[in-house]
Write a protein that holds these residues in place. Structure first.
Motif, short mmCIF file in Angstrom:
data_model
loop_
_atom_site.label_atom_id
_atom_site.label_comp_id
_atom_site.label_asym_id
_atom_site.label_seq_id
_atom_site.Cartn_x
_atom_site.Cartn_y
_atom_site.Cartn_z
N VAL A 61 62.92 62.42 20.46
CA VAL A 61 61.48 61.66 19.82
C VAL A 61 60.88 60.98 20.78
CG1 VAL A 61 60.79 59.69 18.15
CG2 VAL A 61 62.46 61.48 17.17
N VAL A 62 61.45 60.26 21.55
CA VAL A 62 60.83 59.62 22.90
C VAL A 62 60.13 60.51 23.49
CG1 VAL A 62 61.17 58.19 24.98
CG2 VAL A 62 62.36 57.40 22.69
N SER A 63 60.64 61.52 24.12
CA SER A 63 59.97 62.68 24.69
C SER A 63 58.77 63.20 23.97
CB SER A 63 61.05 63.78 24.98
OG SER A 63 60.41 64.86 25.63
N LEU A 64 58.86 63.69 22.81
CA LEU A 64 57.74 64.11 22.05
C LEU A 64 56.70 62.95 22.09
CD1 LEU A 64 59.51 66.06 19.39
CD2 LEU A 64 58.14 66.87 21.00
N LEU A 65 57.06 61.66 21.88
CA LEU A 65 56.21 60.57 21.69
C LEU A 65 55.38 60.56 23.08
CD1 LEU A 65 54.65 58.39 20.05
CD2 LEU A 65 56.57 57.14 20.62
N SER A 66 56.09 60.57 23.95
CA SER A 66 55.41 60.27 25.60
C SER A 66 54.65 61.61 25.98
CB SER A 66 56.65 60.33 26.57
OG SER A 66 57.30 61.77 26.67
N GLN A 67 54.90 62.72 25.08
CA GLN A 67 54.02 63.76 25.75
C GLN A 67 52.65 63.49 24.82
OE1 GLN A 67 54.42 66.66 27.62
NE2 GLN A 67 56.32 65.44 28.38
N VAL A 68 52.68 62.98 23.65
CA VAL A 68 51.53 63.04 22.89
C VAL A 68 50.63 61.63 23.59
CG1 VAL A 68 50.80 61.79 20.62
CG2 VAL A 68 52.16 63.79 20.85
N LEU A 69 51.36 60.51 23.87
CA LEU A 69 50.93 59.69 24.30
C LEU A 69 49.97 59.60 25.78
CD1 LEU A 69 53.05 56.76 23.62
CD2 LEU A 69 50.82 56.95 22.84
N SER A 70 50.44 60.79 26.62
CA SER A 70 50.22 60.95 27.87
C SER A 70 48.92 61.97 27.62
CB SER A 70 51.12 61.84 28.63
OG SER A 70 51.30 63.04 28.05
N ILE A 71 48.88 62.71 26.55
CA ILE A 71 47.43 63.32 26.51
C ILE A 71 46.46 62.36 25.87
CG2 ILE A 71 46.55 65.14 24.60
CD1 ILE A 71 49.26 66.40 24.79
N LEU A 72 46.63 61.12 24.96
CA LEU A 72 45.81 60.44 24.38
C LEU A 72 45.26 59.64 25.70
CD1 LEU A 72 47.41 59.63 20.99
CD2 LEU A 72 45.58 61.00 21.38
N LEU A 73 46.19 59.06 26.30
CA LEU A 73 45.76 58.27 27.26
C LEU A 73 45.63 58.76 28.92
CD1 LEU A 73 48.36 55.25 26.48
CD2 LEU A 73 45.71 55.35 25.89
N ARG A 74 45.92 59.99 28.90
CA ARG A 74 45.39 60.60 30.26
C ARG A 74 46.23 60.17 31.40
NH1 ARG A 74 41.45 64.26 28.77
NH2 ARG A 74 39.95 63.52 27.15
N VAL A 75 47.40 59.86 31.11
CA VAL A 75 48.28 59.45 32.37
C VAL A 75 49.78 60.35 32.16
CG1 VAL A 75 47.68 57.32 32.40
CG2 VAL A 75 49.45 57.78 30.75
N PRO A 76 50.46 60.51 33.20
CA PRO A 76 51.67 61.06 33.23
C PRO A 76 52.64 60.64 32.24
CG PRO A 76 51.29 60.50 35.49
CD PRO A 76 50.16 59.74 34.76
N SER A 77 53.27 61.70 31.53
CA SER A 77 54.24 61.23 30.34
C SER A 77 55.59 60.79 30.81
CB SER A 77 54.72 62.69 29.70
OG SER A 77 55.32 63.45 30.38
N THR A 78 55.87 60.75 32.20
CA THR A 78 56.85 59.97 32.61
C THR A 78 56.71 58.21 32.54
OG1 THR A 78 56.91 61.63 34.59
CG2 THR A 78 58.21 59.81 34.83
N ASN A 79 55.64 58.03 32.56
CA ASN A 79 55.41 56.53 32.27
C ASN A 79 56.07 56.08 30.93
OD1 ASN A 79 53.90 55.89 34.51
ND2 ASN A 79 52.06 56.35 33.45
N PHE A 80 55.75 56.89 29.82
CA PHE A 80 56.39 56.43 28.58
C PHE A 80 57.75 56.93 28.30
CE2 PHE A 80 52.06 57.77 28.49
CZ PHE A 80 51.15 56.34 27.97
N SER A 81 58.36 58.01 28.92
CA SER A 81 59.46 58.68 28.59
C SER A 81 60.65 57.73 29.44
CB SER A 81 59.63 59.90 29.09
OG SER A 81 59.35 60.19 30.50
N VAL A 82 60.34 57.17 30.53
CA VAL A 82 61.34 56.46 31.38
C VAL A 82 61.35 55.27 30.40
CG1 VAL A 82 61.74 55.27 33.34
CG2 VAL A 82 61.08 57.72 33.54
N ALA A 83 60.13 54.45 30.15
CA ALA A 83 60.26 53.22 29.67
C ALA A 83 60.73 53.26 28.17
CB ALA A 83 58.86 52.74 29.33
N GLY A 84 60.56 54.40 27.50
CA GLY A 84 61.17 54.71 26.07
C GLY A 84 62.48 54.85 26.22
#
Length: 148
Positions: A61-84
């Motif tokens: 779920v964190v991985s899928l959410l990080s992919q969606v957030l990376s598209i929305l905010l135009r940053v690498p998904s690693t920011n969200f997946s590692v923090a998640g």
């Protein structure tokens, strides 16, 4: 207890972002990823799922959410997946396994170390599974549009 865990997971994910100088506009998304990952983990364990299954599902779920957030905010998904995944890291298991080895309780130490490695593997597999599922979905959607 669930509310306390959600707040602490939000704080830990946000603190990780501040500590590692994540762009300020992504801090809320990173905290949200950590909080949702912990919520999925907590709910599944509360419903009786095994720790490994709960960890795998929450990391996915964190991985899928990080992919969606990376598209929305135009940053690498690693920011969200590692923090998640920060709230999911089995730090207490690793500490207890090392403590058992120091106290010459080798059988208990090996058992705890094995559990730690299995939880860490579930986190890694969940992150990879989320990325793969989204990539396959994008490819299938693209192929369907091209076929029409």
């Amino acid at each position: 207890m669930l509310l306390k865990g959600l707040v602490l997971s939000l704080i830990s994910s946000t603190a990780w972002c501040v500590l590692f100088h994540v762009p300020v506009r992504t801090i809320a998304g990173c905290g949200l990823a950590g909080m949702i990952g912990w919520m999925v983990y907590s709910l599944l364990t509360w419903l009786g799922a095994d720790v490994l299954v709960s960890t795998l599902a929450s990391a996915t779920v964190v991985s899928l959410l990080s992919q969606v957030l990376s598209i929305l905010l135009r940053v690498p998904s690693t920011n969200f997946s590692v923090a998640g995944i920060i709230p999911l890291v089995p730090g207490s298991l690793a500490y207890r396994s090392m403590l058992a080895f120091v106290n010459n309780e080798y059988v208990n130490g090996i058992s705890l170390a094995t559990q730690t490695l299995m939880v860490a593997g579930a986190i890694a597999f969940g992150l990879i599974f989320g990325i793969s599922a989204l990539t396959i979905w994008k490819g299938a959607r693209h192929a369907y549009k091209r076929a029409q």
